[in-house]
Design a protein around this motif. Sequence first.
Motif, short mmCIF file in Angstrom:
data_model
loop_
_atom_site.label_atom_id
_atom_site.label_comp_id
_atom_site.label_asym_id
_atom_site.label_seq_id
_atom_site.Cartn_x
_atom_site.Cartn_y
_atom_site.Cartn_z
N MET A 236 0.84 -1.17 0.00
CA MET A 236 0.00 0.00 0.00
C MET A 236 0.89 1.24 0.00
SD MET A 236 -3.25 0.93 2.50
CE MET A 236 -3.47 -0.70 3.05
N THR A 237 0.56 2.21 -0.83
CA THR A 237 1.36 3.42 -0.88
C THR A 237 1.08 4.28 0.35
OG1 THR A 237 -0.32 4.70 -2.05
CG2 THR A 237 1.22 3.42 -3.41
N VAL A 238 1.91 5.27 0.56
CA VAL A 238 1.74 6.18 1.69
C VAL A 238 0.40 6.90 1.57
CG1 VAL A 238 2.67 8.24 2.83
CG2 VAL A 238 4.21 6.46 2.03
N LEU A 239 0.05 7.30 0.36
CA LEU A 239 -1.22 8.00 0.15
C LEU A 239 -2.40 7.12 0.59
CD1 LEU A 239 -2.81 10.42 -0.89
CD2 LEU A 239 -2.77 9.37 -3.15
N ARG A 240 -2.40 5.87 0.16
CA ARG A 240 -3.49 4.97 0.55
C ARG A 240 -3.47 4.70 2.06
NH1 ARG A 240 -1.95 3.24 -4.41
NH2 ARG A 240 -3.60 3.03 -5.94
N THR A 241 -2.29 4.58 2.63
CA THR A 241 -2.14 4.33 4.05
C THR A 241 -2.77 5.44 4.87
OG1 THR A 241 -0.09 3.14 3.64
CG2 THR A 241 -0.46 3.88 5.88
N VAL A 242 -2.71 6.66 4.36
CA VAL A 242 -3.27 7.81 5.07
C VAL A 242 -4.72 8.07 4.65
CG1 VAL A 242 -3.03 10.31 5.39
CG2 VAL A 242 -1.01 8.86 5.36
N ALA A 243 -4.99 7.99 3.36
CA ALA A 243 -6.31 8.40 2.84
C ALA A 243 -7.44 7.44 3.23
CB ALA A 243 -6.24 8.53 1.32
N ARG A 244 -7.19 6.16 3.18
CA ARG A 244 -8.28 5.22 3.49
C ARG A 244 -8.78 5.36 4.93
NH1 ARG A 244 -5.97 0.05 0.14
NH2 ARG A 244 -6.79 0.68 -1.87
N PRO A 245 -7.88 5.42 5.92
CA PRO A 245 -8.40 5.63 7.28
C PRO A 245 -9.10 6.97 7.45
CG PRO A 245 -6.16 4.80 7.36
CD PRO A 245 -6.46 5.12 5.93
N MET A 246 -8.63 7.99 6.74
CA MET A 246 -9.28 9.30 6.83
C MET A 246 -10.71 9.21 6.29
SD MET A 246 -6.12 11.79 5.72
CE MET A 246 -7.11 13.27 5.65
N LEU A 247 -10.87 8.58 5.16
CA LEU A 247 -12.20 8.43 4.57
C LEU A 247 -13.08 7.56 5.44
CD1 LEU A 247 -14.13 8.95 2.21
CD2 LEU A 247 -13.06 7.04 1.01
N ALA A 248 -12.51 6.53 6.02
CA ALA A 248 -13.27 5.58 6.83
C ALA A 248 -13.63 6.11 8.20
CB ALA A 248 -12.48 4.28 6.97
N SER A 249 -12.92 7.11 8.69
CA SER A 249 -13.09 7.56 10.07
C SER A 249 -14.52 7.96 10.40
CB SER A 249 -12.13 8.71 10.38
OG SER A 249 -12.45 9.85 9.60
N MET A 250 -15.18 8.68 9.51
CA MET A 250 -16.55 9.11 9.78
C MET A 250 -17.49 7.92 9.89
SD MET A 250 -18.27 11.70 10.43
CE MET A 250 -19.99 11.84 10.81
N PHE A 251 -17.25 6.89 9.12
CA PHE A 251 -18.12 5.72 9.15
C PHE A 251 -17.91 4.91 10.42
CE2 PHE A 251 -17.58 6.89 4.73
CZ PHE A 251 -18.91 7.02 4.35
N VAL A 252 -16.66 4.79 10.86
CA VAL A 252 -16.37 4.06 12.10
C VAL A 252 -16.98 4.81 13.29
CG1 VAL A 252 -14.53 3.30 13.65
CG2 VAL A 252 -14.29 2.97 11.18
N VAL A 253 -16.74 6.10 13.37
CA VAL A 253 -17.28 6.90 14.48
C VAL A 253 -18.81 6.91 14.43
CG1 VAL A 253 -17.41 9.24 15.43
CG2 VAL A 253 -15.21 8.31 14.71
N GLY A 254 -19.36 7.11 13.24
CA GLY A 254 -20.82 7.10 13.10
C GLY A 254 -21.43 5.75 13.43
N GLY A 255 -20.74 4.68 13.05
CA GLY A 255 -21.22 3.33 13.35
C GLY A 255 -21.26 3.07 14.85
N ILE A 256 -20.20 3.48 15.53
CA ILE A 256 -20.16 3.32 16.99
C ILE A 256 -21.28 4.14 17.63
CG2 ILE A 256 -18.81 3.87 19.06
CD1 ILE A 256 -16.29 3.17 17.35
N ASN A 257 -21.46 5.37 17.16
CA ASN A 257 -22.51 6.23 17.69
C ASN A 257 -23.90 5.60 17.47
OD1 ASN A 257 -23.48 8.76 18.86
ND2 ASN A 257 -24.24 9.18 16.79
N SER A 258 -24.13 5.04 16.30
CA SER A 258 -25.42 4.41 16.01
C SER A 258 -25.66 3.19 16.91
CB SER A 258 -25.49 3.97 14.55
OG SER A 258 -25.51 5.09 13.70
#
Length: 158
Positions: free
Chosen positions: A1-23
């Motif tokens: 995985m490139t550095v960009l993917r290593t950083v970008a995927r968790p950034m994009l996923a963060s709202m879904f993880v936090v929102g999922g926990i909240n739900s």
Amino acid sequence: MTVLRTVARPMLASMFVVGGINSLRHATALAPAAQPVSDAIAPLAPQLPVTPANVVRAHGAINLVAGAALATGRLPRLSALVLAGNLAPSTVQGHRFWAESDPAARSNQQIHFFKNLSMLGGLLMSSLDPDPHKKILVRRAKDKVVEAKDSVAAQISR
């Protein structure tokens, strides 16, 4: 995985993880917003316990699991598609800015609607993003066909 993917995927996923926990934590409090969805699903699956709180829990669980998968790079294309499929209907149902009469509420819902639309675009781009160590599925299939053709040609020419 490139550095960009290593950083970008968790950034994009963060709202879904936090929102999922909240739900999952606050399903009962969020349930009234899911009432129309629950009412639409219940006749389609009468054997399932379809309640607004369960719809919120299912939505949260999908976001949490697929978000974690995207963040860690496990099945990133599939998890991005699952998140996109889960985000689209919740955006249309949850941020109905066109139905708001109060200008402040309308503006707030419109901002959230277009924020989700932006996230949807990012997820769709992620679903097409080829892993640098693995060719995209269409390319792998084409390579297999060429490989099979060459194998058959070699067998025939003997």
